[in-house]
Design a protein around this motif. Structure first.
Motif: not given
Length: 290
Positions: A149, A153, A155
């Motif tokens: 991503g 993202s 994350y």
């Protein structure tokens, strides 16, 4: 009239300075106590410099002043929490800082680089059954160099906050060990059953070749490990509860079965490290901000 003068002989002076005759107890009281004199002399000799002078300031008096450090003790660590503790720094969290620079570089290349080259690199870094069978080390290392991503993202932000907090408590090498432990074990645990299912004929051979990369397994393991070294109880269980809620939503959606199963497994691997990371934190004796 003649002037009258008096003179004293040595014998007269001795008689004048001698205690008056009478009770021996009165004579003893008239003389100073030898033990008291000896005690005063000893106290004066052993007292620190400046202690006998009420007007002088000593080092002990200055020990409580800001900016004053006692020479026989190290300065106490600063346990106050600051906003910058959430982000990695080159000196405070070198592992997270260096790893973050690598992820930023690969993410920018994935966005701006040649699409064909990027696709080739991602497929070579995939931790699918085919790559784990032929080039396991390259696949496991390469897959951890990309963020699924990109920088947008969740994350990416989670990586910065979680790994920074964990590294400040247990150190860089130990944080890397927790990350690698979760990344490797969760990757193998999710891909080996796929290989067995293909061998048994329950899945097609195309399942051996799938695009699987990213830092999420290692990040989930670090989340579980971090919860074990947080001092604030509600923050520990609040972190685990929020992450568990997100993982539960992924399990319900079941859009990517291997990812949906691998994330809870990686989180449990991090929880299993609590006895170890707590010993590491105690041995490091680092400031506990939260």
């Amino acid at each position: 009239m003649d002037r009258i003068s008096t003179s004293t002989t040595p014998q007269d002076r001795d008689e004048m300075s001698a205690p008056p005759a009478g009770d021996p107890a009165d004579a003893r009281r008239a003389l100073p106590d030898q033990r008291a004199v000896t005690g005063m002399a000893t106290a004066t000799a052993t007292a620190p410099a400046g202690a006998t002078d009420p007007g002088r300031e000593t080092a002990a008096d200055r020990a409580g002043e800001p900016g004053t450090v006692r020479p026989d003790s190290a300065p106490a660590p600063d346990r106050r929490w600051h906003l910058w503790h959430l982000l990695p720094t080159p000196t405070g969290t070198p592992f997270t800082f260096g790893y973050a620079l690598v992820l930023i570089a690969t993410s920018l290349y994935a966005e701006l680089g040649d699409p064909a080259t990027v696709d080739s690199l991602l497929r070579a870094s995939s931790t699918d059954v085919a790559h784990l069978t032929h080039t396991p080390v390259l696949a496991l290392v390469g897959s951890a160099l990309w963020v699924a991503g990109g920088l947008a993202s969740p994350y990416a932000l989670g990586f910065l906050v979680i790994l920074t907090a964990l590294e400040r408590r247990i150190g860089g090498l130990r944080t890397a060990a927790v990350f690698v432990f979760g990344h490797v074990v969760a990757s193998l645990a999710t891909e080996i059953p796929v290989g067995v299912a293909v061998w048994a004929g329950h899945l097609p051979e195309t399942s051996l070749h799938r695009l699987d990369f990213g830092i999420s397994f290692g990040l989930m393991a670090c989340v579980g490990a971090l919860a074990g070294v947080l001092r604030i109880t509600w923050l520990r269980w609040g972190l685990l509860g929020a992450v568990a809620l997100v993982l539960l939503q992924d399990l319900i959606a079941y859009a990517d079965p291997l990812t949906a199963l691998g994330h809870p497994l990686a989180l449990c691997l991090g929880l299993a490290t609590w006895p170890v990371v707590r010993r590491w934190k105690a041995a490091r004796a680092a400031p506990s901000y939260l």
